[in-house]
Motif scaffolding. Structure first.
Motif, PDB file in Angstrom:
ATOM      1  N   TYR A 176      29.940  57.151 -17.965  1.00 49.61           N
ATOM      2  CA  TYR A 176      28.689  57.766 -18.305  1.00 49.61           C
ATOM      3  C   TYR A 176      28.778  59.017 -19.014  1.00 49.61           C
ATOM      4  O   TYR A 176      28.070  59.379 -19.643  1.00 49.61           O
ATOM      5  CB  TYR A 176      27.854  58.073 -17.136  1.00 49.61           C
ATOM      6  CG  TYR A 176      27.864  56.559 -16.024  1.00 49.61           C
ATOM      7  CD1 TYR A 176      28.202  55.471 -16.539  1.00 49.61           C
ATOM      8  CD2 TYR A 176      27.811  56.849 -14.573  1.00 49.61           C
ATOM      9  CE1 TYR A 176      28.237  54.529 -15.720  1.00 49.61           C
ATOM     10  CE2 TYR A 176      27.998  55.759 -13.966  1.00 49.61           C
ATOM     11  CZ  TYR A 176      28.295  54.591 -14.372  1.00 49.61           C
ATOM     12  OH  TYR A 176      28.253  53.693 -13.213  1.00 49.61           O
ATOM     13  N   MET A 180      27.550  60.436 -22.502  1.00 43.91           N
ATOM     14  CA  MET A 180      26.435  61.600 -22.654  1.00 43.91           C
ATOM     15  C   MET A 180      26.959  62.506 -23.897  1.00 43.91           C
ATOM     16  O   MET A 180      26.246  62.896 -24.572  1.00 43.91           O
ATOM     17  CB  MET A 180      26.447  62.232 -21.469  1.00 43.91           C
ATOM     18  CG  MET A 180      25.403  63.630 -21.537  1.00 43.91           C
ATOM     19  SD  MET A 180      25.187  64.173 -19.713  1.00 43.91           S
ATOM     20  CE  MET A 180      23.922  65.584 -20.021  1.00 43.91           C
ATOM     21  N   ARG A 224      20.559  74.615 -12.832  1.00 44.52           N
ATOM     22  CA  ARG A 224      19.781  74.387 -13.838  1.00 44.52           C
ATOM     23  C   ARG A 224      18.799  75.396 -13.949  1.00 44.52           C
ATOM     24  O   ARG A 224      18.598  75.862 -14.927  1.00 44.52           O
ATOM     25  CB  ARG A 224      19.292  73.063 -13.537  1.00 44.52           C
ATOM     26  CG  ARG A 224      17.969  72.633 -14.299  1.00 44.52           C
ATOM     27  CD  ARG A 224      17.437  71.471 -14.140  1.00 44.52           C
ATOM     28  NE  ARG A 224      17.090  70.943 -12.748  1.00 44.52           N
ATOM     29  CZ  ARG A 224      15.955  71.336 -12.098  1.00 44.52           C
ATOM     30  NH1 ARG A 224      15.270  72.315 -12.615  1.00 44.52           N
ATOM     31  NH2 ARG A 224      15.965  71.218 -10.994  1.00 44.52           N
ATOM     32  N   LEU A 241      14.019  65.399 -20.922  1.00 48.49           N
ATOM     33  CA  LEU A 241      15.178  64.896 -20.112  1.00 48.49           C
ATOM     34  C   LEU A 241      14.751  64.417 -18.463  1.00 48.49           C
ATOM     35  O   LEU A 241      15.104  63.450 -17.970  1.00 48.49           O
ATOM     36  CB  LEU A 241      16.255  65.818 -19.931  1.00 48.49           C
ATOM     37  CG  LEU A 241      17.573  65.253 -19.541  1.00 48.49           C
ATOM     38  CD1 LEU A 241      18.164  64.179 -20.295  1.00 48.49           C
ATOM     39  CD2 LEU A 241      18.557  66.459 -19.213  1.00 48.49           C
ATOM     40  N   MET A 242      13.927  65.479 -17.859  1.00 45.20           N
ATOM     41  CA  MET A 242      13.204  65.066 -16.582  1.00 45.20           C
ATOM     42  C   MET A 242      12.107  64.352 -16.386  1.00 45.20           C
ATOM     43  O   MET A 242      11.588  64.127 -15.271  1.00 45.20           O
ATOM     44  CB  MET A 242      13.365  66.436 -16.027  1.00 45.20           C
ATOM     45  CG  MET A 242      14.665  67.254 -15.949  1.00 45.20           C
ATOM     46  SD  MET A 242      14.561  68.873 -15.090  1.00 45.20           S
ATOM     47  CE  MET A 242      14.020  68.305 -13.442  1.00 45.20           C
ATOM     48  N   SER A 246      10.541  58.319 -18.270  1.00 45.51           N
ATOM     49  CA  SER A 246      11.384  57.862 -19.192  1.00 45.51           C
ATOM     50  C   SER A 246      12.536  58.886 -19.519  1.00 45.51           C
ATOM     51  O   SER A 246      13.385  58.703 -20.356  1.00 45.51           O
ATOM     52  CB  SER A 246      10.649  58.017 -20.550  1.00 45.51           C
ATOM     53  OG  SER A 246      10.077  59.450 -20.709  1.00 45.51           O
ATOM     54  N   GLY A 247      12.904  59.849 -18.592  1.00 44.20           N
ATOM     55  CA  GLY A 247      13.962  60.560 -18.562  1.00 44.20           C
ATOM     56  C   GLY A 247      15.112  60.303 -17.768  1.00 44.20           C
ATOM     57  O   GLY A 247      15.373  58.928 -17.589  1.00 44.20           O
ATOM     58  N   LEU A 248      15.864  61.084 -17.404  1.00 45.13           N
ATOM     59  CA  LEU A 248      17.226  60.869 -17.044  1.00 45.13           C
ATOM     60  C   LEU A 248      17.456  60.444 -15.561  1.00 45.13           C
ATOM     61  O   LEU A 248      18.163  59.331 -15.319  1.00 45.13           O
ATOM     62  CB  LEU A 248      18.269  62.045 -17.160  1.00 45.13           C
ATOM     63  CG  LEU A 248      19.745  61.858 -16.898  1.00 45.13           C
ATOM     64  CD1 LEU A 248      20.454  60.809 -17.504  1.00 45.13           C
ATOM     65  CD2 LEU A 248      20.398  63.145 -16.849  1.00 45.13           C
ATOM     66  N   PRO A 249      16.478  60.975 -14.509  1.00 44.72           N
ATOM     67  CA  PRO A 249      16.425  60.304 -13.363  1.00 44.72           C
ATOM     68  C   PRO A 249      16.232  58.794 -13.158  1.00 44.72           C
ATOM     69  O   PRO A 249      17.332  58.260 -12.598  1.00 44.72           O
ATOM     70  CB  PRO A 249      15.391  61.202 -12.640  1.00 44.72           C
ATOM     71  CG  PRO A 249      15.512  62.386 -13.466  1.00 44.72           C
ATOM     72  CD  PRO A 249      15.610  61.934 -14.744  1.00 44.72           C
ATOM     73  N   LEU A 251      16.700  56.587 -15.415  1.00 41.15           N
ATOM     74  CA  LEU A 251      17.743  55.714 -16.319  1.00 41.15           C
ATOM     75  C   LEU A 251      19.095  55.750 -15.399  1.00 41.15           C
ATOM     76  O   LEU A 251      19.890  54.938 -15.296  1.00 41.15           O
ATOM     77  CB  LEU A 251      17.980  56.410 -17.516  1.00 41.15           C
ATOM     78  CG  LEU A 251      19.116  55.954 -18.319  1.00 41.15           C
ATOM     79  CD1 LEU A 251      19.047  54.419 -18.596  1.00 41.15           C
ATOM     80  CD2 LEU A 251      19.289  56.811 -19.814  1.00 41.15           C
ATOM     81  N   MET A 252      19.441  56.922 -14.741  1.00 40.86           N
ATOM     82  CA  MET A 252      20.770  57.122 -13.739  1.00 40.86           C
ATOM     83  C   MET A 252      20.319  56.309 -12.717  1.00 40.86           C
ATOM     84  O   MET A 252      21.543  55.723 -12.296  1.00 40.86           O
ATOM     85  CB  MET A 252      20.724  58.485 -13.532  1.00 40.86           C
ATOM     86  CG  MET A 252      22.300  58.810 -12.871  1.00 40.86           C
ATOM     87  SD  MET A 252      23.540  58.100 -13.949  1.00 40.86           S
ATOM     88  CE  MET A 252      23.502  59.346 -15.500  1.00 40.86           C
ATOM     89  N   THR A 255      21.381  52.856 -13.895  1.00 42.50           N
ATOM     90  CA  THR A 255      22.670  52.939 -14.279  1.00 42.50           C
ATOM     91  C   THR A 255      23.551  52.368 -12.925  1.00 42.50           C
ATOM     92  O   THR A 255      24.463  51.844 -13.203  1.00 42.50           O
ATOM     93  CB  THR A 255      23.137  53.966 -14.875  1.00 42.50           C
ATOM     94  OG1 THR A 255      22.321  54.252 -16.098  1.00 42.50           O
ATOM     95  CG2 THR A 255      24.499  53.888 -15.236  1.00 42.50           C
TER      96      THR A 255
END
Length: 268
Positions: A176, A180, A224, A241-242, A246-249, A251-252, A255
């Protein structure tokens, strides 16, 4: 507990000496394990093994202190029936998806410790989770921890069903992070940087941030916040991103869940 002197006296058998097995072997030898005590079994041994002084595809000790199985999971069905050790040998597994039950069927009298390292172990920067069967006493777990600490940090689990989440997080996690780096480099290129410069910046940024996160041992949210000025460029980027939708949380979460679900399927 079996110590290094008993390992040197009774021997350690390593089944599979590829990238992970080789990294473990290098770490053990650096930490004082005598080359003559190591017995490697591998169908395609790397040429440099001969110069290390270890036994390669030779006669095995009848009762080694430890049997380490470091072959790929798909090879396990062929490998396990060929191995035979008694109750005095600790069996350590270094294979994703193969359950303790599978090892207990092959070694019913043995203490067994299942481990899950990740690929940074190849440079001594891995992290490994371990869990033992009912026969694995504290001394067995401590020995397995010592052996796996040759390639990085070690954590203990309280139940084997945690291993699928570990595999999904730290086992698969390097991929992952590599992706990135790819994505950050591509985004930098889209903003006008050359491909080579964008990749160099992305690699160094991820490596440096990861090293800082480990060195500081601080809540990553605090790290951060330390980088983020109100209304600044970092805040603008984090806004995307947050994003909770639609952000990383999210998506992760998808995943890790997908990888853990696949791990459970492979373990059946």
């Amino acid at each position: 507990m079996t110590d290094i002197s008993e390992l040197n006296r009774r021997g350690l058998v390593l089944i599979g000496c590829g990238r992970m097995g080789g990294a473990l072997l290098d770490g053990w030898l650096k930490n004082g394990l005598a080359p003559a005590a190591v017995h490697v079994v591998d169908p395609n041994p790397r040429p440099e093994l001969a110069g290390l002084g270890v036994s390669v595809n030779g006669d095995l000790p009848a009762s080694p202190a430890v049997l380490v199985i470091a072959v790929k999971p798909q090879m396990m069905a062929d490998v396990l029936p060929r191995l035979s050790v008694g109750a005095d040998t600790l069996v350590v597994s270094v294979a994703a998806g193969v359950t303790i039950a599978a090892y207990q069927a092959a070694f019913p009298a043995s203490a067994i410790v299942r481990t899950m390292p990740n690929t940074p172990a190849a440079i001594g920067q891995g992290i490994t989770a371990i869990i033992g069967n009912d026969r694995a006493a504290e001394g067995d777990l401590a020995l397995a921890e010592t052996l796996m600490s040759a390639v990085g940090r070690v954590v203990r689990l309280t139940a084997e069903d945690q291993m699928d989440a570990v595999t999904a997080l730290s086992g698969s996690g390097p991929a992952y992070v590599f992706h990135m780096i790819e994505a950050m480099a591509a985004a930098g290129e889209a903003e006008g940087l050359s491909p080579a410069l964008a990749l160099e910046l992305a690699r160094a940024t991820v490596a440096g941030a990861g090293a800082l996160a480990v060195a500081e041992d601080e809540d990553p949210a605090k790290l951060r916040e330390n980088v983020t000025s109100p209304g600044g460029t970092t805040a603008a980027g984090l806004g995307a991103l947050m994003d909770p939708d639609s952000g990383l949380p999210p998506l992760m979460r998808r995943t890790i869940a997908a990888a853990a679900a696949r791990g459970r399927e492979l373990g059946k």
